[in-house]
Scaffold this motif. Structure first.
Motif, PDB file in Angstrom:
ATOM      1  N   MET A  27       0.874  -1.181   0.000  1.00 46.15           N
ATOM      2  CA  MET A  27       0.000   0.000   0.000  1.00 46.15           C
ATOM      3  C   MET A  27       0.906   1.224   0.000  1.00 46.15           C
ATOM      4  O   MET A  27       1.482   1.583   1.027  1.00 46.15           O
ATOM      5  N   PHE A  28       1.041   1.826  -1.163  1.00 42.22           N
ATOM      6  CA  PHE A  28       1.977   2.943  -1.311  1.00 42.22           C
ATOM      7  C   PHE A  28       1.367   4.220  -0.749  1.00 42.22           C
ATOM      8  O   PHE A  28       0.231   4.576  -1.083  1.00 42.22           O
ATOM      9  N   LYS A  29       2.123   4.906   0.087  1.00 42.53           N
ATOM     10  CA  LYS A  29       1.680   6.177   0.658  1.00 42.53           C
ATOM     11  C   LYS A  29       2.189   7.300  -0.245  1.00 42.53           C
ATOM     12  O   LYS A  29       3.381   7.642  -0.227  1.00 42.53           O
ATOM     13  N   ASP A  88      13.037  11.820   5.802  1.00 40.19           N
ATOM     14  CA  ASP A  88      12.514  10.992   4.701  1.00 40.19           C
ATOM     15  C   ASP A  88      10.996  11.097   4.704  1.00 40.19           C
ATOM     16  O   ASP A  88      10.402  11.627   5.643  1.00 40.19           O
ATOM     17  N   ASP A  89      10.371  10.576   3.649  1.00 41.45           N
ATOM     18  CA  ASP A  89       8.914  10.657   3.595  1.00 41.45           C
ATOM     19  C   ASP A  89       8.271   9.571   4.456  1.00 41.45           C
ATOM     20  O   ASP A  89       7.400   9.857   5.270  1.00 41.45           O
ATOM     21  N   ALA A 107       9.215   2.672   6.916  1.00 39.16           N
ATOM     22  CA  ALA A 107       8.469   1.420   6.866  1.00 39.16           C
ATOM     23  C   ALA A 107       9.159   0.416   7.790  1.00 39.16           C
ATOM     24  O   ALA A 107       8.937   0.451   9.006  1.00 39.16           O
ATOM     25  N   GLY A 156      12.231   0.453   8.518  1.00 44.48           N
ATOM     26  CA  GLY A 156      13.301   1.163   9.226  1.00 44.48           C
ATOM     27  C   GLY A 156      14.695   0.846   8.711  1.00 44.48           C
ATOM     28  O   GLY A 156      15.670   1.469   9.134  1.00 44.48           O
ATOM     29  N   THR A 177      16.148   1.391   5.791  1.00 38.16           N
ATOM     30  CA  THR A 177      16.769   2.500   5.055  1.00 38.16           C
ATOM     31  C   THR A 177      17.247   3.579   6.018  1.00 38.16           C
ATOM     32  O   THR A 177      18.380   4.064   5.907  1.00 38.16           O
ATOM     33  N   LEU A 217       4.966   3.785   9.339  1.00 39.57           N
ATOM     34  CA  LEU A 217       4.115   2.587   9.264  1.00 39.57           C
ATOM     35  C   LEU A 217       4.447   1.735  10.488  1.00 39.57           C
ATOM     36  O   LEU A 217       5.309   0.863  10.450  1.00 39.57           O
TER      37      LEU A 217
HETATM   38  P1  AMP Z   1      12.099   0.915   4.874  1.00 35.63           P
HETATM   39  O1  AMP Z   1      13.584   0.753   4.677  1.00 35.63           O
HETATM   40  O2  AMP Z   1      11.349  -0.362   4.806  1.00 35.63           O
HETATM   41  O3  AMP Z   1      11.782   1.715   6.115  1.00 35.63           O
HETATM   42  O4  AMP Z   1      11.566   1.730   3.624  1.00 35.63           O
HETATM   43  C1  AMP Z   1      11.706   3.098   3.601  1.00 35.63           C
HETATM   44  C2  AMP Z   1      11.893   3.640   2.218  1.00 35.63           C
HETATM   45  O5  AMP Z   1      11.027   3.029   1.261  1.00 35.63           O
HETATM   46  C3  AMP Z   1      11.562   5.105   2.260  1.00 35.63           C
HETATM   47  O6  AMP Z   1      12.581   5.804   1.580  1.00 35.63           O
HETATM   48  C4  AMP Z   1      10.210   5.215   1.594  1.00 35.63           C
HETATM   49  O7  AMP Z   1      10.224   6.279   0.672  1.00 35.63           O
HETATM   50  C5  AMP Z   1       9.969   3.902   0.886  1.00 35.63           C
HETATM   51  N1  AMP Z   1       8.713   3.226   1.288  1.00 35.63           N
HETATM   52  C6  AMP Z   1       8.604   2.077   1.977  1.00 35.63           C
HETATM   53  N2  AMP Z   1       7.338   1.686   2.118  1.00 35.63           N
HETATM   54  C7  AMP Z   1       6.593   2.652   1.527  1.00 35.63           C
HETATM   55  C8  AMP Z   1       5.181   2.836   1.343  1.00 35.63           C
HETATM   56  N3  AMP Z   1       4.260   1.970   1.825  1.00 35.63           N
HETATM   57  N4  AMP Z   1       4.779   3.938   0.691  1.00 35.63           N
HETATM   58  C9  AMP Z   1       5.673   4.830   0.206  1.00 35.63           C
HETATM   59  N5  AMP Z   1       7.002   4.694   0.338  1.00 35.63           N
HETATM   60  C10 AMP Z   1       7.466   3.624   0.989  1.00 35.63           C
END
Ligand code: AMP
Length: 170
Positions: free
Chosen positions: A19-21, A118-119, A122, A124, A126, A150
């Protein structure tokens, strides 16, 4: 202001089950974008922040104006192969496979203070990689500021010791 009303859910993007935000409605509203930036920088008022580092690529859209507002420099943390000068590189695990991030070795000085933006946080992974990159350069990460967390993915568990500030939690 109800910032969540400016976030659009896009199912099954970029792959089935995600589910893309989508933050583009927020970016398209000057008042919502302005309010979001104010909120993202709020915890750091009165704190000396030297740099705001953004994570490629949507992180840049937030980190760059935050840096200007906070009288700080902007540091781009980029996907591999994009930065032209000498880089520090970190590889980190994804659900399937690995990814990597790079930053110029001279982007920050040892002892400098950095906020990472960051935006979406998810899993964590990254953000944790970005924190590790900054630590390797000797910088002190004052906090991680994200628009969206999230929380069901428990990203905070990868970021112990990091002050996390999120505006919208799902
Ligand atoms: P993570 O490493 O799983 O926390 O993923 C974080 C990175 O992936 C961020 O740079 C977000 O821009 C992108 N991202 C992960 N999940 C989503 C989501 N559901 N919607 C939009 N961007 C996401």
């Amino acid at each position: 202001m109800d910032l969540a009303s400016f976030i659009r859910d896009i199912p099954d993007f970029p792959e089935p089950g995600i589910m893309f935000k989508d933050i583009t409605p927020l970016l398209g509203s000057p008042s919502a974008f302005d309010y979001a930036l104010d909120q993202m920088m709020m915890p750091y008022e009165g704190i000396d922040v030297d740099y705001v580092a953004g994570i490629e690529s949507r992180g840049f859209i937030l980190a760059a104006p935050l840096a200007v507002r906070m009288d700080a420099g902007h540091v781009p943390i980029r996907k591999p192969g994009k930065l032209p000068s000498k880089v520090e590189r970190i590889e980190y695990a994804l659900e399937y496979g690995t990814d990597a991030l790079e930053v110029h070795v001279d982007a920050v000085q040892p002892g400098s203070t950095v906020v990472i933006a960051d935006d979406v946080m998810a899993t964590g992974g990254t953000a944790a990689a970005a924190v590790e990159l900054m630590n390797r350069l000797g910088a002190h990460v004052v906090g991680l500021s994200v628009l969206i967390e999230l929380s069901f993915l428990e990203g905070r568990s990868k970021l112990s010791g990091v002050e996390i500030h999120s505006l919208i939690t799902y």
